[in-house]
Write a protein that holds these residues in place. Structure first.
Motif, PDB file in Angstrom:
ATOM      1  N   MET A 104       0.813  -1.215   0.000  1.00 36.71           N
ATOM      2  CA  MET A 104       0.000   0.000   0.000  1.00 36.71           C
ATOM      3  C   MET A 104       0.849   1.269   0.000  1.00 36.71           C
ATOM      4  N   ASN A 105       2.128   1.156   0.308  1.00 36.71           N
ATOM      5  CA  ASN A 105       3.038   2.301   0.218  1.00 36.71           C
ATOM      6  C   ASN A 105       3.761   2.362  -1.124  1.00 36.71           C
ATOM      7  N   VAL A 116      -5.653  -4.197  -3.615  1.00 35.15           N
ATOM      8  CA  VAL A 116      -6.943  -4.065  -2.916  1.00 35.15           C
ATOM      9  C   VAL A 116      -7.972  -5.006  -3.545  1.00 35.15           C
ATOM     10  N   MET A 117      -8.018  -5.046  -4.866  1.00 33.52           N
ATOM     11  CA  MET A 117      -8.969  -5.923  -5.558  1.00 33.52           C
ATOM     12  C   MET A 117      -8.689  -7.397  -5.238  1.00 33.52           C
ATOM     13  N   GLN A 118      -7.425  -7.784  -5.223  1.00 34.84           N
ATOM     14  CA  GLN A 118      -7.059  -9.166  -4.908  1.00 34.84           C
ATOM     15  C   GLN A 118      -7.428  -9.516  -3.469  1.00 34.84           C
ATOM     16  N   LYS A 124     -13.678 -12.015   0.606  1.00 39.76           N
ATOM     17  CA  LYS A 124     -14.997 -11.404   0.423  1.00 39.76           C
ATOM     18  C   LYS A 124     -15.837 -11.445   1.692  1.00 39.76           C
ATOM     19  N   GLN A 125     -15.976 -12.628   2.258  1.00 39.13           N
ATOM     20  CA  GLN A 125     -16.874 -12.777   3.407  1.00 39.13           C
ATOM     21  C   GLN A 125     -16.402 -11.949   4.597  1.00 39.13           C
ATOM     22  N   TYR A 126     -15.095 -11.869   4.799  1.00 35.36           N
ATOM     23  CA  TYR A 126     -14.577 -11.090   5.919  1.00 35.36           C
ATOM     24  C   TYR A 126     -14.717  -9.591   5.666  1.00 35.36           C
ATOM     25  N   CYS A 127     -14.458  -9.181   4.422  1.00 35.98           N
ATOM     26  CA  CYS A 127     -14.588  -7.758   4.071  1.00 35.98           C
ATOM     27  C   CYS A 127     -16.024  -7.295   4.225  1.00 35.98           C
ATOM     28  N   SER A 128     -16.985  -8.114   3.775  1.00 32.93           N
ATOM     29  CA  SER A 128     -18.405  -7.761   3.889  1.00 32.93           C
ATOM     30  C   SER A 128     -18.808  -7.630   5.351  1.00 32.93           C
TER      31      SER A 128
END
Length: 137
Positions: A104-105, A116-118, A124-128
């Motif tokens: 990210m730096n 970020v997309m990867q 997915k489930q954790y991000c949601s």
């Protein structure tokens, strides 16, 4: 013994440690020095090394300039109560965080966007669930 004019450095470090509810031992572990070092600083026996000051600044979100001089002009030094230090003892988690920080730096915005997309695709489930929690807070 520490000179009178240098005692404010130690006072700022101690204030920062206490504001983050850290014991001398946990603070020492966080910044990778011995607890004896922290005790010597707080008894005004010795001053922290440049490496220790850098570690304090990085781990607790303030600047070395602020630690040394008390300057609040640096935007990277938040008020004491805003940031709590988190000691990460799991080596796998520490490695993952370090890798993500490095990505990210990266100066290439395409690489950051790809990462970020990867990440979001892989988790997915954790991000949601995280996003839902954040919205409710």
């Amino acid at each position: 013994m520490v000179k009178e004019e240098d005692r404010s450095i130690i006072e700022r470090i101690k204030q920062l440690r206490q504001a983050n509810s850290l014991s001398q031992a946990s603070f020492a572990k966080l910044i990778d020095v011995s607890s004896g070092n922290v005790g010597q600083w707080e008894r005004y026996v010795t001053l922290p090394s440049a490496a220790a000051l850098k570690s304090i600044a990085l781990k607790l979100g303030c600047s070395v300039d602020w630690l040394l001089f008390g300057s609040r002009s640096n935007k990277t030094c938040p008020p004491f109560t805003e940031k709590k230090a988190e000691i990460i003892t799991d080596p796998d988690l520490a490695r993952m965080i370090a890798v993500l920080k490095e990505i990210m730096n990266d100066p290439d915005p395409r690489r950051r966007t790809w990462a970020v997309m990867q990440f979001e695709d892989a988790f997915k489930q954790y991000c949601s669930a995280f996003d839902e929690k954040k919205l409710r807070a």
